[in-house]
Design a protein around this motif. Structure first.
Motif, PDB file in Angstrom:
ATOM      1  N   UNK A 267       0.908  12.544   7.114  1.00 45.88           N
ATOM      2  CA  UNK A 267       0.485  12.045   5.806  1.00 45.88           C
ATOM      3  C   UNK A 267      -1.033  11.981   5.636  1.00 45.88           C
ATOM      4  N   UNK A 268      -1.802  12.002   6.721  1.00 46.57           N
ATOM      5  CA  UNK A 268      -3.256  11.859   6.628  1.00 46.57           C
ATOM      6  C   UNK A 268      -3.909  13.214   6.429  1.00 46.57           C
ATOM      7  N   UNK A 269      -4.660  13.357   5.324  1.00 51.05           N
ATOM      8  CA  UNK A 269      -5.355  14.617   5.047  1.00 51.05           C
ATOM      9  C   UNK A 269      -6.756  14.643   5.644  1.00 51.05           C
TER      10      UNK A 269
ATOM     11  N   UNK B  49       0.813  -1.212   0.000  1.00 56.14           N
ATOM     12  CA  UNK B  49       0.000   0.000   0.000  1.00 56.14           C
ATOM     13  C   UNK B  49       0.851   1.269   0.000  1.00 56.14           C
ATOM     14  N   UNK B  50       1.828   1.354   0.884  1.00 59.12           N
ATOM     15  CA  UNK B  50       2.653   2.558   0.963  1.00 59.12           C
ATOM     16  C   UNK B  50       3.411   2.791  -0.335  1.00 59.12           C
TER      17      UNK B  50
ATOM     18  N   UNK C 152       0.255   4.804   7.084  1.00 59.44           N
ATOM     19  CA  UNK C 152       0.277   6.220   7.447  1.00 59.44           C
ATOM     20  C   UNK C 152       1.490   6.547   8.312  1.00 59.44           C
ATOM     21  N   UNK C 153       1.910   5.609   9.133  1.00 58.01           N
ATOM     22  CA  UNK C 153       3.150   5.792   9.908  1.00 58.01           C
ATOM     23  C   UNK C 153       4.360   5.864   8.983  1.00 58.01           C
ATOM     24  N   UNK C 154       4.350   5.019   7.965  1.00 52.11           N
ATOM     25  CA  UNK C 154       5.494   4.938   7.053  1.00 52.11           C
ATOM     26  C   UNK C 154       5.621   6.184   6.187  1.00 52.11           C
ATOM     27  N   UNK C 155       4.485   6.675   5.737  1.00 54.20           N
ATOM     28  CA  UNK C 155       4.478   7.812   4.818  1.00 54.20           C
ATOM     29  C   UNK C 155       4.705   9.122   5.547  1.00 54.20           C
TER      30      UNK C 155
ATOM     31  N   UNK D 163       0.972   4.051  -3.045  1.00 58.72           N
ATOM     32  CA  UNK D 163       0.604   5.455  -2.872  1.00 58.72           C
ATOM     33  C   UNK D 163       1.702   6.382  -3.385  1.00 58.72           C
ATOM     34  N   UNK D 164       2.942   6.064  -3.054  1.00 54.42           N
ATOM     35  CA  UNK D 164       4.069   6.876  -3.516  1.00 54.42           C
ATOM     36  C   UNK D 164       4.186   6.812  -5.033  1.00 54.42           C
ATOM     37  N   UNK D 165       4.044   5.621  -5.591  1.00 58.99           N
ATOM     38  CA  UNK D 165       4.162   5.439  -7.043  1.00 58.99           C
ATOM     39  C   UNK D 165       3.087   6.222  -7.786  1.00 58.99           C
TER      40      UNK D 165
END
Length: 385
Positions: free
Chosen positions: A124-126, A49-50, A88-91, A53-55
């Protein structure tokens, strides 16, 4: 965040008279909502997932949703929540190039649980997408986001999804929308945009629209969309940005009806083969639906496949003609009519003023194309990335 940031500087200069601007994601809500563009949903159960999202952000997606609702089976929910929190922690916000990352939560308790789990240091969370939003239950969702915003020391945003029977069924529709409008207005500083859940609406009648049709061909859903725009998209203090419903097809198939994409724009741009590729991947119907979204006062769109993003964004850029019409309209405080600089229409300075303001908001987010540049040029560049 900034649209088309993944294109080379030389390409941007060739395509745009005014390039898309950087959008302050802590700034004006109307500008941010207009800039959402294609909002890409992905299941919270994805093991990568992380990285995904970045890609996708690097490919030009500016709004992303981690889906804990319909995309996740009940027996996988705990795994999906853990994966969401870990992601979300990672991003960090820099990892996704300023794109807005939302979570579609099933209920208010899930919002509180996720926010408590990630802690106030996570940037990272909007915000959250709120499914099956109703006047009766929506307040609890919005209160949970308000509490989390206080705990985190920053604004978390809400995007309610309108898809409930109260809105779809005619006998309750107007009263429900009046109540929802009042509720959203009380929480105006939280509500970024209102989304439309057309798949759930269709499901209430046992309908699944064919890929040769747009959602506006499904009359019971089109009527509900019309009412949502009427109640919630008015150009006054009670209005919100309304985003387009999901386009759910992306595979090849045998067509029943002729393609919806006219040949002329592609022939003029020597892109007939590219048109054939779009038709074979069902993007012609998506382009048609995005055009109808815009004609009905809707901006942006929910998408479930990366191939849809370029189509939505190519049609979101403001054309040279639209921009100059909008500027001409807003330069005058008087009423009356004035011939367009393109000499092909009359600009009514009173009735067209709200359209002109919204067009300049879109121009800030998606840019203004150079004279002679069409969505075909943009789509060709974006689809090749």
């Amino acid at each position: 965040m900034q649209h088309f940031r993944h294109l080379d500087a030389a390409v941007l200069d060739r395509l745009f008279l005014r390039a898309p601007q950087q959008i302050d994601t802590a700034g004006d809500m109307a500008v941010i909502a207009t800039a959402l563009g294609a909002t890409l949903y992905m299941p919270a159960t994805r093991p990568d997932l992380a990285e995904t999202l970045v890609k996708r952000s690097a490919e030009g997606v500016c709004s992303l949703v981690i889906d804990l609702e319909d995309a996740v089976a009940d027996h996988n929910l705990e795994e999906a929540i853990t994966n969401t929190v870990d992601t979300l922690h990672t991003l960090e916000s820099t990892d996704v190039f300023g794109a807005l990352v939302f979570v579609r939560a099933r209920n208010p308790k899930q919002i509180s649980r996720i926010c408590e789990s990630i802690g106030p240091g996570t940037s990272s969370l909007a915000g959250f997408v709120l499914p099956k939003f109703t006047a009766a239950g929506g307040g609890a969702f919005l209160d949970a986001i308000a509490d989390a915003s206080v705990a985190h020391g920053r604004r978390l945003l809400a995007m309610p999804v309108l898809e409930s029977p109260e809105i779809v069924f005619r006998e309750t529709r107007d009263a429900e929308l009046v109540a929802i409008r009042a509720l959203l207005h009380r929480h105006r500083d939280q509500v970024l945009a209102v989304r439309i859940g057309a798949t759930d609406m269709c499901g209430m009648f046992g309908i699944r629209r064919d890929r040769d049709l747009t959602i506006y061909d499904v009359r019971v859903v089109a009527d509900a969309i019309s009412a949502i725009v009427n109640h919630l998209a008015r150009t006054n203090d009670s209005g919100f940005v309304i985003t387009g419903p999901v386009w759910e097809y992306f595979a090849d198939h045998e067509r029943m009806f002729r393609p919806m994409l006219r040949q002329t724009p592609f022939a003029e741009q020597e892109a007939v083969r590219f048109r054939q590729q779009l038709v074979s991947h069902d993007l012609d119907a998506l382009l048609r639906e995005v055009s109808l979204d815009r004609a009905n006062g809707i901006q942006g769109k929910t998408v479930i496949h990366p191939s849809h993003v370029a189509a939505v964004h190519a049609l979101s850029a403001v054309t040279h003609e639209e921009y100059h019409d909008a500027v001409d309209i807003l330069e005058s405080d008087a009423g009356g009519v004035r011939a367009s600089g393109y000499r092909n229409k009359m600009n009514e300075l009173g009735p067209h003023r709200n359209w002109a303001r919204q067009t300049l908001l879109r121009a800030e987010a998606f840019g203004v194309t150079n004279e002679g540049i069409t969505f075909v040029d943009l789509l060709t560049e974006l689809a090749g990335r």
